[in-house]
Enzyme design. Structure first.
Site, PDB file in Angstrom:
ATOM      1  N   ARG A   1      71.617  55.052  28.873  1.00  8.24           N
ATOM      2  CA  ARG A   1      71.814  55.564  30.111  1.00  8.24           C
ATOM      3  C   ARG A   1      72.660  56.849  30.029  1.00  8.24           C
ATOM      4  O   ARG A   1      73.388  57.154  29.159  1.00  8.24           O
ATOM      5  CB  ARG A   1      72.963  54.475  30.947  1.00  8.24           C
ATOM      6  CG  ARG A   1      72.107  53.124  31.224  1.00  8.24           C
ATOM      7  CD  ARG A   1      73.064  52.408  31.834  1.00  8.24           C
ATOM      8  NE  ARG A   1      74.076  51.900  30.814  1.00  8.24           N
ATOM      9  CZ  ARG A   1      75.320  51.039  31.097  1.00  8.24           C
ATOM     10  NH1 ARG A   1      75.585  51.104  32.230  1.00  8.24           N
ATOM     11  NH2 ARG A   1      76.131  50.990  30.285  1.00  8.24           N
TER      12      ARG A   1
ATOM     13  N   THR B   1      78.037  53.346  20.736  1.00  9.35           N
ATOM     14  CA  THR B   1      78.301  53.965  19.112  1.00  9.35           C
ATOM     15  C   THR B   1      77.430  53.048  18.417  1.00  9.35           C
ATOM     16  O   THR B   1      76.789  53.469  17.410  1.00  9.35           O
ATOM     17  CB  THR B   1      79.757  53.846  18.906  1.00  9.35           C
ATOM     18  OG1 THR B   1      80.664  54.755  19.900  1.00  9.35           O
ATOM     19  CG2 THR B   1      79.941  54.323  17.422  1.00  9.35           C
TER      20      THR B   1
ATOM     21  N   ALA C   1      76.912  48.264  35.303  1.00 10.00           N
ATOM     22  CA  ALA C   1      76.454  46.590  35.210  1.00 10.00           C
ATOM     23  C   ALA C   1      77.158  45.769  35.869  1.00 10.00           C
ATOM     24  O   ALA C   1      76.660  44.419  36.052  1.00 10.00           O
ATOM     25  CB  ALA C   1      76.268  46.512  33.712  1.00 10.00           C
TER      26      ALA C   1
ATOM     27  N   LYS D   1      79.830  49.672  22.064  1.00 10.35           N
ATOM     28  CA  LYS D   1      78.183  49.232  22.283  1.00 10.35           C
ATOM     29  C   LYS D   1      77.335  50.435  22.182  1.00 10.35           C
ATOM     30  O   LYS D   1      76.297  50.408  21.474  1.00 10.35           O
ATOM     31  CB  LYS D   1      78.107  48.571  23.617  1.00 10.35           C
ATOM     32  CG  LYS D   1      76.793  47.952  23.677  1.00 10.35           C
ATOM     33  CD  LYS D   1      76.568  46.917  24.948  1.00 10.35           C
ATOM     34  CE  LYS D   1      76.713  47.619  25.961  1.00 10.35           C
ATOM     35  NZ  LYS D   1      78.272  47.647  26.484  1.00 10.35           N
TER      36      LYS D   1
ATOM     37  N   TRP E   1      80.515  54.511  13.643  1.00 11.35           N
ATOM     38  CA  TRP E   1      81.558  55.542  14.106  1.00 11.35           C
ATOM     39  C   TRP E   1      82.123  56.539  12.806  1.00 11.35           C
ATOM     40  O   TRP E   1      82.284  57.436  12.941  1.00 11.35           O
ATOM     41  CB  TRP E   1      82.821  54.887  14.671  1.00 11.35           C
ATOM     42  CG  TRP E   1      83.899  55.766  15.421  1.00 11.35           C
ATOM     43  CD1 TRP E   1      83.809  56.206  16.563  1.00 11.35           C
ATOM     44  CD2 TRP E   1      84.842  56.536  14.663  1.00 11.35           C
ATOM     45  NE1 TRP E   1      84.796  57.155  16.943  1.00 11.35           N
ATOM     46  CE2 TRP E   1      85.588  57.183  15.743  1.00 11.35           C
ATOM     47  CE3 TRP E   1      85.431  56.373  13.465  1.00 11.35           C
ATOM     48  CZ2 TRP E   1      86.528  58.109  15.501  1.00 11.35           C
ATOM     49  CZ3 TRP E   1      86.719  57.114  13.226  1.00 11.35           C
ATOM     50  CH2 TRP E   1      87.219  58.034  14.460  1.00 11.35           C
TER      51      TRP E   1
ATOM     52  N   PHE F   1      78.216  46.442  29.520  1.00  9.01           N
ATOM     53  CA  PHE F   1      79.114  45.519  29.612  1.00  9.01           C
ATOM     54  C   PHE F   1      78.665  44.287  28.681  1.00  9.01           C
ATOM     55  O   PHE F   1      78.057  44.791  27.668  1.00  9.01           O
ATOM     56  CB  PHE F   1      79.586  44.911  30.776  1.00  9.01           C
ATOM     57  CG  PHE F   1      80.401  45.816  31.544  1.00  9.01           C
ATOM     58  CD1 PHE F   1      81.493  46.575  31.112  1.00  9.01           C
ATOM     59  CD2 PHE F   1      79.848  46.231  32.675  1.00  9.01           C
ATOM     60  CE1 PHE F   1      81.884  47.499  31.823  1.00  9.01           C
ATOM     61  CE2 PHE F   1      80.554  47.360  33.790  1.00  9.01           C
ATOM     62  CZ  PHE F   1      81.463  47.782  33.181  1.00  9.01           C
TER      63      PHE F   1
ATOM     64  N   PHE G   1      86.836  48.623  12.594  1.00 11.75           N
ATOM     65  CA  PHE G   1      88.011  49.538  13.011  1.00 11.75           C
ATOM     66  C   PHE G   1      88.849  49.493  11.721  1.00 11.75           C
ATOM     67  O   PHE G   1      89.097  48.356  11.057  1.00 11.75           O
ATOM     68  CB  PHE G   1      88.808  48.980  14.128  1.00 11.75           C
ATOM     69  CG  PHE G   1      88.190  49.332  15.580  1.00 11.75           C
ATOM     70  CD1 PHE G   1      88.746  50.488  16.349  1.00 11.75           C
ATOM     71  CD2 PHE G   1      87.088  48.618  15.941  1.00 11.75           C
ATOM     72  CE1 PHE G   1      88.035  50.595  17.495  1.00 11.75           C
ATOM     73  CE2 PHE G   1      86.532  48.974  17.064  1.00 11.75           C
ATOM     74  CZ  PHE G   1      86.824  49.841  17.936  1.00 11.75           C
TER      75      PHE G   1
ATOM     76  N   LYS H   1      87.651  55.776  30.720  1.00 12.77           N
ATOM     77  CA  LYS H   1      86.938  55.680  29.386  1.00 12.77           C
ATOM     78  C   LYS H   1      86.750  56.979  28.662  1.00 12.77           C
ATOM     79  O   LYS H   1      86.521  57.173  27.412  1.00 12.77           O
ATOM     80  CB  LYS H   1      85.763  54.885  29.636  1.00 12.77           C
ATOM     81  CG  LYS H   1      85.923  53.275  29.943  1.00 12.77           C
ATOM     82  CD  LYS H   1      84.615  52.860  29.870  1.00 12.77           C
ATOM     83  CE  LYS H   1      83.976  52.648  28.887  1.00 12.77           C
ATOM     84  NZ  LYS H   1      82.934  51.715  28.669  1.00 12.77           N
TER      85      LYS H   1
END
Length: 556
Positions: A94, A73, A273, A71, A409, A301, A381, A105
């Site tokens: 954030r 990215t 979140a 999200k 990406w 999220f 992807f 992560k």
């Protein structure tokens, strides 16, 4: 050769921060530099008159997998794409917490060629905002314990202290502790614990404050304990709010950095979140709208967590009116919601994609509940097949929802031009008419049940005896007219992480409430939620190293 996010970031050419500020027409004298590539922005740059006609784009997502769906990215890539088609755009995000950075992560500054820079600084200590929030929070804890030790004139019942300490690290050993051991000089022994800094009410208050004065008032309204006759004790009664706010004098100012392609990014605050509101500060968002024509911002999220809280809580407090919501999805997440195991997600499976679309459809429905137009961004992807992507595009078309592929990406802004064009078209169509789901004045149960039924898809809501008792208390002390910020798992629309895709007929169980009287909301807790995460079996920290030249490696 495939480069890591860190290698891509290090190979990028950063512009001096005054050049980024010039893109937003900020005079260099207004900047509060933190080195060559980062600066704080003074609050006086926020101008209500300059916000008129600006476009606010919320980026949310479908129910995520453990790895996340990109999200941040996608948000950064969309900012790059909008700038490429001639729209002055800033992305507002954030700040990363060291918990996830060293935990599961890794870094949270975007990925590939859609990153914010300086990546290493942003992911580690940055401008010290989290440290200041931690110190402000723990100062209040120290003043509270000292007050009891020095005579307890407020008649505080040590068994009813609700204010823990915080640190910005995953540390399961500190969830539940005993303090005050070692004799009479060390204080009164009692049970306590630590939360992660992102779960601090000081963090939540900072992100909902309008200015320093408002922040000080919010900090004074924090409930820290209860007396022997069950009356709330506030931080202002400990005379804590002045010193706490003084520690946040610079923290309240948003941070200006840049994307890989040299576009402005504003980063500020970092509440989670699943336990808090999950979005950057009102101040940062309003700053972006004062300086740019389009603002792209993400909420943590999926639409049932950060998205709902952004729209119901932050937008109502901040006077914000978003123009649309982008829902980020991935083919692998859709297959995961169909029950495909992690190790098989890279294998083509068109039938599983069709099954998993139920989850995407629910999040589209959620956005429409707010009278907002949704746009679906397929975060692509290399393992995704044309057939799988085509299934999603055709389903969106059948639902009357615009969709586009996001390749930020791999390609940066160039890979998000199609998405940017769709976002521009929808934002300027005027079809959205943002309307919050509930009013703050509604009864507590009505607010909870509205979110549970409409956003989660629950059939019923149950309250434990403790939760019912707390609701009566809230009604008594005037906390019934504030928004709700439901804490629940991020891995399901329900409160059970095992119920994937689009569960139906389930019951949301509210077992108890936390209070964020200072921040201005109450927290119904559904299911089991950890406010202090633990490290996984193989923490990301194990991959991070530093050489004699000072170069950090393994940060991804």
């Amino acid at each position: 050769m495939n480069l890591t996010d860190q290698e891509i970031a290090r190979a990028s050419t950063m512009r001096p921060i005054n050049q980024i500020a010039q893109k937003l027409q900020i005079d260099e004298d207004e900047l509060r530099p933190y080195g060559k590539y980062v600066a704080k922005l003074p609050l006086r740059l926020i101008d209500e008159s300059k916000m008129i006609g600006k476009k606010l784009i919320l980026v949310t997502a479908i129910t995520p997998t453990v790895a996340g769906e990109g999200k941040t990215t996608a948000s950064i890539g969309l900012c790059e794409g909008l700038n490429k088609i001639g729209i002055k755009t800033a992305v507002v995000l954030r700040e990363p917490s060291l918990g996830p950075v060293f935990g599961m992560k890794g870094g949270a500054a975007g990925g590939g060629y859609s990153q914010v820079l300086p990546m290493e600084s942003i992911n580690l200590h940055f401008t010290g905002d989290f440290a200041a929030i931690e110190k402000s929070h723990n100062l209040l804890a120290a003043l509270l314990d000292n007050h009891i030790h020095q005579g307890n004139t407020l008649n505080i019942d040590a068994r009813k202290i609700v204010w823990k300490r915080v640190m910005d690290m995953n540390e399961r050993a500190l969830r539940d502790i005993v303090t005050g051991l070692g004799g009479a000089a060390q204080g009164i022994p009692r049970e306590s614990g630590f939360d992660i800094t992102a779960a601090s009410e000081v963090m939540a208050a900072l992100c909902l404050a309008k200015d320093l004065v408002d922040l000080k008032e919010k900090l004074g309204n924090i409930i820290v304990a209860y007396t022997y006759d069950n009356q709330p004790v506030y931080a202002r009664e400990l005379k804590a709010q002045g010193a706490m706010t003084a520690l946040l004098k610079h923290t309240i100012m948003p941070n200006l950095v840049q994307t890989i392609e040299g576009n402005p990014a504003i980063i500020h605050g970092g509440p989670f979140a699943n336990i808090a509101q999950g979005s950057n500060s009102i101040i940062a968002t309003r700053m972006g709208l004062s300086l740019a024509d389009y603002v792209v911002t993400e909420a943590g999220f999926a639409s049932d967590l950060g998205g709902e809280k952004f729209l119901d809580l932050k937008c109502q407090y901040g006077g914000l009116k978003p123009d649309l919501a982008v829902i980020v999805t991935t083919i692998r997440a859709l297959k995961s919601h169909a029950g495909v195991k992690f190790e098989a997600l890279k294998e083509p499976n068109a039938e599983a994609v069709k099954v998993g679309l139920e989850n995407l459809e629910k999040h589209i429905e959620n956005i429409k509940h707010f009278m907002l137009c949704p746009v679906v961004a397929i975060n692509k992807f290399y393992t995704d097949t044309d057939e799988e992507i085509d299934i999603v595009l055709k389903r969106c078309e059948a639902l009357g929802v615009k969709a586009a592929i996001s390749e930020g990406w791999e390609k940066g802004g160039e890979g998000c031009i199609d998405l940017a064009k769709v976002v521009k078209e929808v934002a300027e169509s005027g079809k959205s008419n943002f309307t919050p789901l509930y009013n703050f004045d509604w009864p507590i149960e009505q607010k909870i049940e509205t979110v549970a039924r409409k956003i989660y898809g629950a059939a019923e809501v149950e309250y434990s005896l403790k939760a019912k008792q707390q609701i009566r208390l809230f009604n008594k002390i005037g906390l019934d007219k504030v928004p709700i910020c439901i804490a629940k798992t991020q891995y399901s629309l329900s409160d059970d992480p095992k119920l994937i895709n689009r569960p139906k007929g389930f019951t949301i169980k509210i077992r108890e409430f936390d209070i964020a009287a200072g921040a201005g909301f109450i927290i119904p807790i559904a299911g089991t939620i950890m406010r202090m995460p633990g490290l996984p079996s193989k923490p990301a920290a194990e991959n991070i190293d530093i050489g004699a030249d000072g170069n950090i490696t393994g940060l991804f």
